[in-house]
Design an enzyme around this catalytic site. Structure first.
Site, PDB file in Angstrom:
ATOM      1  N   GLU A   6       1.702  -6.722   9.352  1.00 47.97           N
ATOM      2  CA  GLU A   6       1.668  -7.092   7.942  1.00 47.97           C
ATOM      3  C   GLU A   6       2.397  -8.407   7.685  1.00 47.97           C
ATOM      4  OE1 GLU A   6       3.324  -3.773   5.748  1.00 47.97           O
ATOM      5  OE2 GLU A   6       2.955  -2.463   7.477  1.00 47.97           O
ATOM      6  N   HIS A  46      -0.726  -5.423   3.848  1.00 46.36           N
ATOM      7  CA  HIS A  46      -0.381  -4.272   4.712  1.00 46.36           C
ATOM      8  C   HIS A  46      -1.534  -3.979   5.676  1.00 46.36           C
ATOM      9  CE1 HIS A  46       1.115  -0.377   5.897  1.00 46.36           C
ATOM     10  NE2 HIS A  46       1.967  -0.261   4.880  1.00 46.36           N
TER      11      HIS A  46
END
Length: 281
Positions: free
Chosen positions: A256, A154
């Site tokens: 991400e 992330h």
């Protein structure tokens, strides 16, 4: 190769990686969370919220949270799974003649089996050299029954100016818009931020992306991950976050590497691995 000892950063146990060429990175054992990456001769490339809590069991806002075994609320577990909130074990941390590398491991325990009843071993490898950062996430099914999972790195990329920042290389890709809750196709090559919430899962991403931010060029590529999540909370949602300043959304863009829309399925004894590579041009 020389070993690197555990130190502390933000009050938590950490590995401070330094390559011979001056590249630096900080990796917390909490969540195997990368909180800093400074390429050789460059500046900090990751956004880390100055108001994020650094506490055991709590998620950190910024850096590179490890999402496993669930993405967001797409399943019965806590948001983004449990891996980012658990302590990982140090496997190795070494500095070589032209790079520095750390490997952390997470295995199932009583607490994880209560919410996700599977025997697994996950590892993350972080390598820095020159102006390149490589992050590899791997998982092995250590049990006797198959399981499936979602995963993502992330990555919060720091922006100098969200008004002039753009992400290039998305043209022609289908994506799921999590704000509008419907599918689209990207027709423009450049994605720009306008202050509104942006939350998209791009599918079947094979080519590299380029983040352009004033005079900065950051190349983003991946292997093994099929999706790319692009996220910025925008002004309204960003202001509501307790762990990020009201203007924090102007200073970050999440790009991400992810496996979301088609979760990984592992039979007993099988393994999976995927990587995201960031390179400052």
């Amino acid at each position: 190769m020389s070993s690197i000892l555990i130190s502390r950063a933000h009050g938590l146990e950490a590995i401070e990686l330094t390559a011979p060429d001056g590249a630096r990175a900080t990796l917390l054992l909490h969540g195997a969370h990368l909180v800093s990456w400074v390429p050789a001769g460059g500046e900090e490339q990751l956004y880390l919220s100055p108001t994020s809590p650094f506490a055991t069991g709590q998620a950190i806002r910024g850096g590179v949270p490890v999402i496993f075994p669930q993405f967001n609320t797409r399943g019965p577990l806590q948001k983004h799974g449990f891996a980012r909130n658990k302590p990982w074990q140090l496997v190795s941390a070494e500095s070589g003649k032209d790079d520095a590398l750390a490997v952390l491991r997470l295995t199932d325990d009583g607490a994880s089996r209560m919410v996700w009843p599977h025997a697994f071993e996950a590892e993350i490898s972080v390598r820095i050299t020159g102006r390149t950062l490589e992050m590899e996430l791997a998982c092995e099914n250590r049990g006797d029954t198959p399981f499936s999972f979602a995963a993502a790195l992330h990555t919060y990329l720091r922006l100098k100016s969200s008004l002039s920042a753009s992400l290039q290389g998305l043209s022609g890709l289908a994506y799921w818009d999590s704000v509008e809750n419907r599918a689209h196709t990207q027709h423009e090559d450049l994605l720009r931020l306008d202050g509104s919430e942006l939350d998209r899962i791009y599918m079947s991403v094979k080519d590299e992306l380029m983040l352009r931010d004033t005079d900065r060029r950051l190349r983003v590529s991946q292997q093994g991950f099929s999706d790319v999540v692009v996220w910025n909370p925008g002004e309204e949602k960003g202001a509501a976050f307790s762990d990020m300043p009201a203007d924090g959304y102007r200073q970050m863009l999440c790009v991400e590497a992810a496996q979301v829309l088609h979760p990984v399925e592992l039979a007993p004894g099988e393994s999976w691995a995927a990587m995201q590579v960031l390179e400052l041009q």
